[in-house]
Design a protein around this motif. Sequence first.
Motif, PDB file in Angstrom:
ATOM      1  N   ALA A   1     -53.014  39.885  50.923  1.00  0.00           N
ATOM      2  CA  ALA A   1     -54.217  38.570  51.738  1.00  0.00           C
ATOM      3  C   ALA A   1     -54.723  37.846  50.786  1.00  0.00           C
ATOM      4  O   ALA A   1     -54.403  36.143  50.620  1.00  0.00           O
ATOM      5  CB  ALA A   1     -55.317  39.330  51.726  1.00  0.00           C
ATOM      6  N   ALA A   2     -54.519  38.156  49.098  1.00  0.00           N
ATOM      7  CA  ALA A   2     -55.055  36.521  48.326  1.00  0.00           C
ATOM      8  C   ALA A   2     -53.755  36.232  47.782  1.00  0.00           C
ATOM      9  O   ALA A   2     -54.122  34.723  48.578  1.00  0.00           O
ATOM     10  CB  ALA A   2     -55.661  37.837  47.216  1.00  0.00           C
ATOM     11  N   PHE A   3     -52.662  36.391  48.314  1.00  0.00           N
ATOM     12  CA  PHE A   3     -51.886  36.268  47.910  1.00  0.00           C
ATOM     13  C   PHE A   3     -51.125  34.465  49.038  1.00  0.00           C
ATOM     14  O   PHE A   3     -49.868  33.742  48.714  1.00  0.00           O
ATOM     15  CB  PHE A   3     -50.656  36.250  46.937  1.00  0.00           C
ATOM     16  CG  PHE A   3     -50.635  37.015  45.662  1.00  0.00           C
ATOM     17  CD1 PHE A   3     -50.059  35.591  44.810  1.00  0.00           C
ATOM     18  CD2 PHE A   3     -50.836  37.964  45.676  1.00  0.00           C
ATOM     19  CE1 PHE A   3     -50.097  36.285  43.419  1.00  0.00           C
ATOM     20  CE2 PHE A   3     -51.548  38.405  43.884  1.00  0.00           C
ATOM     21  CZ  PHE A   3     -51.054  37.292  42.873  1.00  0.00           C
ATOM     22  N   GLY A   4     -51.430  35.678  50.153  1.00  0.00           N
ATOM     23  CA  GLY A   4     -50.651  35.080  51.452  1.00  0.00           C
ATOM     24  C   GLY A   4     -51.926  33.725  51.683  1.00  0.00           C
ATOM     25  O   GLY A   4     -51.659  32.571  52.716  1.00  0.00           O
ATOM     26  N   MET A   5     -52.700  33.398  50.995  1.00  0.00           N
ATOM     27  CA  MET A   5     -53.822  32.269  51.334  1.00  0.00           C
ATOM     28  C   MET A   5     -53.930  30.856  49.971  1.00  0.00           C
ATOM     29  O   MET A   5     -53.074  30.789  49.441  1.00  0.00           O
ATOM     30  CB  MET A   5     -55.268  32.790  50.866  1.00  0.00           C
ATOM     31  CG  MET A   5     -56.294  33.881  51.194  1.00  0.00           C
ATOM     32  SD  MET A   5     -57.914  34.623  50.364  1.00  0.00           S
ATOM     33  CE  MET A   5     -58.486  34.077  50.974  1.00  0.00           C
ATOM     34  N   LYS A   6     -55.016  30.442  50.936  1.00  0.00           N
ATOM     35  CA  LYS A   6     -54.657  28.800  50.276  1.00  0.00           C
ATOM     36  C   LYS A   6     -55.777  28.666  48.847  1.00  0.00           C
ATOM     37  O   LYS A   6     -56.368  29.195  49.407  1.00  0.00           O
ATOM     38  CB  LYS A   6     -54.487  27.524  50.939  1.00  0.00           C
ATOM     39  CG  LYS A   6     -53.394  27.461  51.648  1.00  0.00           C
ATOM     40  CD  LYS A   6     -53.753  26.355  52.379  1.00  0.00           C
ATOM     41  CE  LYS A   6     -52.233  26.468  53.869  1.00  0.00           C
ATOM     42  NZ  LYS A   6     -51.952  25.096  54.280  1.00  0.00           N
ATOM     43  N   LYS A   7     -55.541  27.780  47.717  1.00  0.00           N
ATOM     44  CA  LYS A   7     -57.186  27.160  47.734  1.00  0.00           C
ATOM     45  C   LYS A   7     -58.084  26.868  48.569  1.00  0.00           C
ATOM     46  O   LYS A   7     -57.688  26.025  48.465  1.00  0.00           O
ATOM     47  CB  LYS A   7     -56.388  26.897  45.966  1.00  0.00           C
ATOM     48  CG  LYS A   7     -57.414  26.282  45.166  1.00  0.00           C
ATOM     49  CD  LYS A   7     -56.677  25.517  43.834  1.00  0.00           C
ATOM     50  CE  LYS A   7     -57.584  24.808  43.001  1.00  0.00           C
ATOM     51  NZ  LYS A   7     -57.161  23.786  42.150  1.00  0.00           N
ATOM     52  N   GLY A   8     -59.318  27.960  47.783  1.00  0.00           N
ATOM     53  CA  GLY A   8     -60.350  27.080  48.599  1.00  0.00           C
ATOM     54  C   GLY A   8     -61.180  28.110  49.797  1.00  0.00           C
ATOM     55  O   GLY A   8     -61.291  27.938  50.267  1.00  0.00           O
TER      56      GLY A   8
ATOM     57  N   ASP B   1     -58.657  29.756  42.642  1.00  0.00           N
ATOM     58  CA  ASP B   1     -57.604  28.967  42.080  1.00  0.00           C
ATOM     59  C   ASP B   1     -56.208  30.183  42.051  1.00  0.00           C
ATOM     60  O   ASP B   1     -56.382  31.129  42.939  1.00  0.00           O
ATOM     61  CB  ASP B   1     -57.539  28.847  40.203  1.00  0.00           C
ATOM     62  CG  ASP B   1     -57.044  27.928  39.914  1.00  0.00           C
ATOM     63  OD1 ASP B   1     -56.522  26.990  40.344  1.00  0.00           O
ATOM     64  OD2 ASP B   1     -57.358  27.358  38.954  1.00  0.00           O
ATOM     65  N   GLU B   2     -55.265  29.252  41.595  1.00  0.00           N
ATOM     66  CA  GLU B   2     -53.562  29.962  41.417  1.00  0.00           C
ATOM     67  C   GLU B   2     -52.925  29.168  40.856  1.00  0.00           C
ATOM     68  O   GLU B   2     -52.703  28.664  40.055  1.00  0.00           O
ATOM     69  CB  GLU B   2     -53.325  30.222  42.861  1.00  0.00           C
ATOM     70  CG  GLU B   2     -52.633  28.676  43.837  1.00  0.00           C
ATOM     71  CD  GLU B   2     -52.171  28.171  44.724  1.00  0.00           C
ATOM     72  OE1 GLU B   2     -52.127  30.286  45.607  1.00  0.00           O
ATOM     73  OE2 GLU B   2     -52.227  27.583  45.180  1.00  0.00           O
ATOM     74  N   ARG B   3     -52.405  30.265  40.317  1.00  0.00           N
ATOM     75  CA  ARG B   3     -51.119  29.477  39.094  1.00  0.00           C
ATOM     76  C   ARG B   3     -49.590  30.838  38.655  1.00  0.00           C
ATOM     77  O   ARG B   3     -49.645  31.364  39.573  1.00  0.00           O
ATOM     78  CB  ARG B   3     -52.074  29.403  37.395  1.00  0.00           C
ATOM     79  CG  ARG B   3     -51.980  31.118  37.355  1.00  0.00           C
ATOM     80  CD  ARG B   3     -52.850  31.254  36.101  1.00  0.00           C
ATOM     81  NE  ARG B   3     -53.243  31.968  35.189  1.00  0.00           N
ATOM     82  CZ  ARG B   3     -53.901  32.640  34.544  1.00  0.00           C
ATOM     83  NH1 ARG B   3     -54.897  31.547  33.518  1.00  0.00           N
ATOM     84  NH2 ARG B   3     -54.312  34.188  33.720  1.00  0.00           N
ATOM     85  N   GLY B   4     -49.319  29.490  38.904  1.00  0.00           N
ATOM     86  CA  GLY B   4     -47.494  29.447  38.511  1.00  0.00           C
ATOM     87  C   GLY B   4     -47.151  30.493  37.532  1.00  0.00           C
ATOM     88  O   GLY B   4     -47.469  30.437  36.425  1.00  0.00           O
ATOM     89  N   GLY B   5     -45.864  31.456  37.735  1.00  0.00           N
ATOM     90  CA  GLY B   5     -45.289  31.642  36.810  1.00  0.00           C
ATOM     91  C   GLY B   5     -44.395  31.092  35.532  1.00  0.00           C
ATOM     92  O   GLY B   5     -44.225  29.858  35.992  1.00  0.00           O
ATOM     93  N   GLY B   6     -43.860  32.067  34.488  1.00  0.00           N
ATOM     94  CA  GLY B   6     -43.015  30.691  33.977  1.00  0.00           C
ATOM     95  C   GLY B   6     -43.054  31.110  32.319  1.00  0.00           C
ATOM     96  O   GLY B   6     -44.149  32.248  32.293  1.00  0.00           O
ATOM     97  N   GLN B   7     -41.988  31.294  31.062  1.00  0.00           N
ATOM     98  CA  GLN B   7     -42.037  31.804  30.186  1.00  0.00           C
ATOM     99  C   GLN B   7     -43.937  30.913  29.356  1.00  0.00           C
ATOM    100  O   GLN B   7     -43.627  29.666  29.820  1.00  0.00           O
ATOM    101  CB  GLN B   7     -40.896  30.889  29.531  1.00  0.00           C
ATOM    102  CG  GLN B   7     -40.724  31.330  27.936  1.00  0.00           C
ATOM    103  CD  GLN B   7     -40.773  32.570  27.871  1.00  0.00           C
ATOM    104  OE1 GLN B   7     -39.411  33.293  28.349  1.00  0.00           O
ATOM    105  NE2 GLN B   7     -41.783  32.902  27.019  1.00  0.00           N
TER     106      GLN B   7
END
Length: 312
Positions: free
Chosen positions: A217-224, A243-249
Amino acid sequence: MRTAVVNGYEISAEAVHFELDRLARFYMSHGMTADEIRKNLPQLEAKALEQAIGARLLLERASQVELPVTAKDVDAEVARVVAQVGGEENYKKALAAQGMSEESFRKELEKGARVNMLVNQACAHVSDPTEEEVTAFYEAHKSEYVEEPQVLCQHILVKGADDAALDKIKAIRERIVSDKADFAEEAKKHSDCPSGAQGGSLGWFGRGMMVPEFDKAAFGMKKGEVSDIVTTEFGYHIIYKADERGGGQQTIVDVHDQIKDLLRHEARGKAMDAYVAELREKATIEYKEAKHECTCGHDHGHDHECTCGHHH
């Protein structure tokens, strides 16, 4: 899980679980995944027991030496705890729930302050890691500093699986969605999770850190967004995704303080290991098996009940 008797004092299973929880949190904050925690659980449990033994030896030693702790020092510790639990009212409720008077709690804080002073004395010779050491560590472990996607969420939990619990969570969600009630205030008033004291905040977390239904549920939702009602083994939840943030080095700038903290922790740990080893030589320690169901809230692979959705 094993426990031990130190100089006639039995180390409780709760004390070992407390140290295990601290270890798990520390290593997860420095990049270890939930799966790695589970795979390394036997080693972590063994280390947690040794830390619990060390903590007991330090407590005994601190009571034997002159370490001046003033009422002002204890006041500062009380203020820190009050801030942690979300205010004076929650602080008093927490003491009442544990059946502890404020005077008894202050005595425990005083003991803790003496142990901290003892630890600082034992580590006084340990220098902070240099910038060269931080850089060298980053270069050697660069592949470990890849950030996975994360979300920042608040949630409200109503325990139970009956109609009354479902009606309660529905009413809470309706007030938030239709009446524009403040999510944090609703969490403080009505959530059955300890996070309610912080407005339901769960902080940043990655995939796999929550039970599957909550995670999806948490990762399937949109911000806000505010989620529909999410059912897990702990009850009914509603989630607000802040809020959400993508991954990366991650760059060395991103992880500089984290690495410095890790290296400092390891250096102080070595100093404390040496100090505790001296105390152990003079102590009588007997190991024993213990069976215990922990209720601190986190599932690290042994019997645990969690109320916030975390699945470690």
